[in-house]
Design a protein around this motif. Structure first.
Motif, mmCIF file in Angstrom:
data_model
loop_
_atom_site.group_PDB
_atom_site.id
_atom_site.type_symbol
_atom_site.label_atom_id
_atom_site.label_comp_id
_atom_site.label_asym_id
_atom_site.label_seq_id
_atom_site.Cartn_x
_atom_site.Cartn_y
_atom_site.Cartn_z
ATOM 1 N N THR A 68 11.623 17.702 -52.913
ATOM 2 C CA THR A 68 11.856 17.688 -51.474
ATOM 3 C C THR A 68 12.899 16.632 -51.139
ATOM 4 O O THR A 68 12.745 15.464 -51.517
ATOM 5 C CB THR A 68 10.567 17.385 -50.699
ATOM 6 N N ILE A 69 13.937 17.053 -50.441
ATOM 7 C CA ILE A 69 14.955 16.111 -49.966
ATOM 8 C C ILE A 69 14.633 15.733 -48.519
ATOM 9 O O ILE A 69 14.184 16.568 -47.731
ATOM 10 C CB ILE A 69 16.374 16.706 -50.079
ATOM 11 N N SER A 70 14.837 14.470 -48.205
ATOM 12 C CA SER A 70 14.628 14.011 -46.834
ATOM 13 C C SER A 70 15.615 12.872 -46.553
ATOM 14 O O SER A 70 16.226 12.326 -47.479
ATOM 15 C CB SER A 70 13.193 13.542 -46.620
ATOM 16 N N ARG A 71 15.764 12.548 -45.291
ATOM 17 C CA ARG A 71 16.683 11.473 -44.939
ATOM 18 C C ARG A 71 16.113 10.675 -43.772
ATOM 19 O O ARG A 71 15.401 11.205 -42.935
ATOM 20 C CB ARG A 71 18.066 12.020 -44.579
ATOM 21 N N ASP A 72 16.435 9.394 -43.783
ATOM 22 C CA ASP A 72 16.055 8.497 -42.694
ATOM 23 C C ASP A 72 17.366 7.946 -42.128
ATOM 24 O O ASP A 72 17.962 7.032 -42.707
ATOM 25 C CB ASP A 72 15.156 7.382 -43.216
ATOM 26 N N ASN A 73 17.811 8.509 -41.027
ATOM 27 C CA ASN A 73 19.106 8.111 -40.472
ATOM 28 C C ASN A 73 19.098 6.670 -39.966
ATOM 29 O O ASN A 73 20.135 6.013 -39.934
ATOM 30 C CB ASN A 73 19.525 9.063 -39.361
ATOM 31 N N ALA A 74 17.926 6.176 -39.597
ATOM 32 C CA ALA A 74 17.840 4.791 -39.136
ATOM 33 C C ALA A 74 18.069 3.809 -40.281
ATOM 34 O O ALA A 74 18.510 2.674 -40.063
ATOM 35 C CB ALA A 74 16.489 4.534 -38.491
ATOM 36 N N LYS A 75 17.765 4.250 -41.500
ATOM 37 C CA LYS A 75 17.924 3.388 -42.679
ATOM 38 C C LYS A 75 19.131 3.770 -43.530
ATOM 39 O O LYS A 75 19.336 3.191 -44.594
ATOM 40 C CB LYS A 75 16.658 3.441 -43.541
ATOM 41 N N ASN A 76 19.896 4.768 -43.080
ATOM 42 C CA ASN A 76 21.050 5.242 -43.864
ATOM 43 C C ASN A 76 20.649 5.566 -45.305
ATOM 44 O O ASN A 76 21.347 5.213 -46.262
ATOM 45 C CB ASN A 76 22.168 4.202 -43.868
ATOM 46 N N THR A 77 19.532 6.256 -45.440
ATOM 47 C CA THR A 77 18.985 6.521 -46.770
ATOM 48 C C THR A 77 18.565 7.981 -46.892
ATOM 49 O O THR A 77 18.007 8.549 -45.947
ATOM 50 C CB THR A 77 17.789 5.606 -47.056
#
Length: 115
Positions: A68-77
């Motif tokens: 599963t791919i995910s992203r946290d835009n607040a952490k740039n990760t």
């Protein structure tokens, strides 16, 4: 141009799990398409999973239902959760950030799955 730094690789037994992380110093991170690729010895680099800035995902058939791919835009990760790992998942995993015709690669992190 930005930089990508992967972490989280390692040695795990078949059936185990790992979570890869990729910290990106690109701006604005939220509009970049982020992807995970892998390259096994003697093989071509292949797409594992990708996520657009809008959240649309794409997976290689070989990892569907396990990764599963995910992203946290607040952490740039961006993350790659890998479950039910198999020996054939052994490879160097690379993070990629793409925007238009531009593309940035990380240095890679080794994932080794023992049988």
């Amino acid at each position: 141009q930005g930089q990508l730094v992967e972490s989280g690789g390692g040695l795990v037994q078949a059936g185990g799990s790992l979570r890869l992380s990729c910290a990106a110093s690109v701006s604005p991170f939220s509009i970049y398409a982020m992807g995970w690729y892998r390259q096994a010895p003697g093989k071509r680099r292949e797409l594992v999973a990708a996520m657009t800035g809008g959240g649309t995902t794409n997976y290689a058939d070989s990892v569907k239902g396990r990764f599963t791919i995910s992203r946290d835009n607040a952490k740039n990760t961006v993350y790659l959760q890998m479950n039910s790992l198999k020996p054939e998942d052994t490879a160097i995993y690379y993070c990629n950030a793409a925007l238009g015709v531009g593309s940035i690669w990380g240095q890679g992190t080794q994932v080794t799955v023992s049988s």
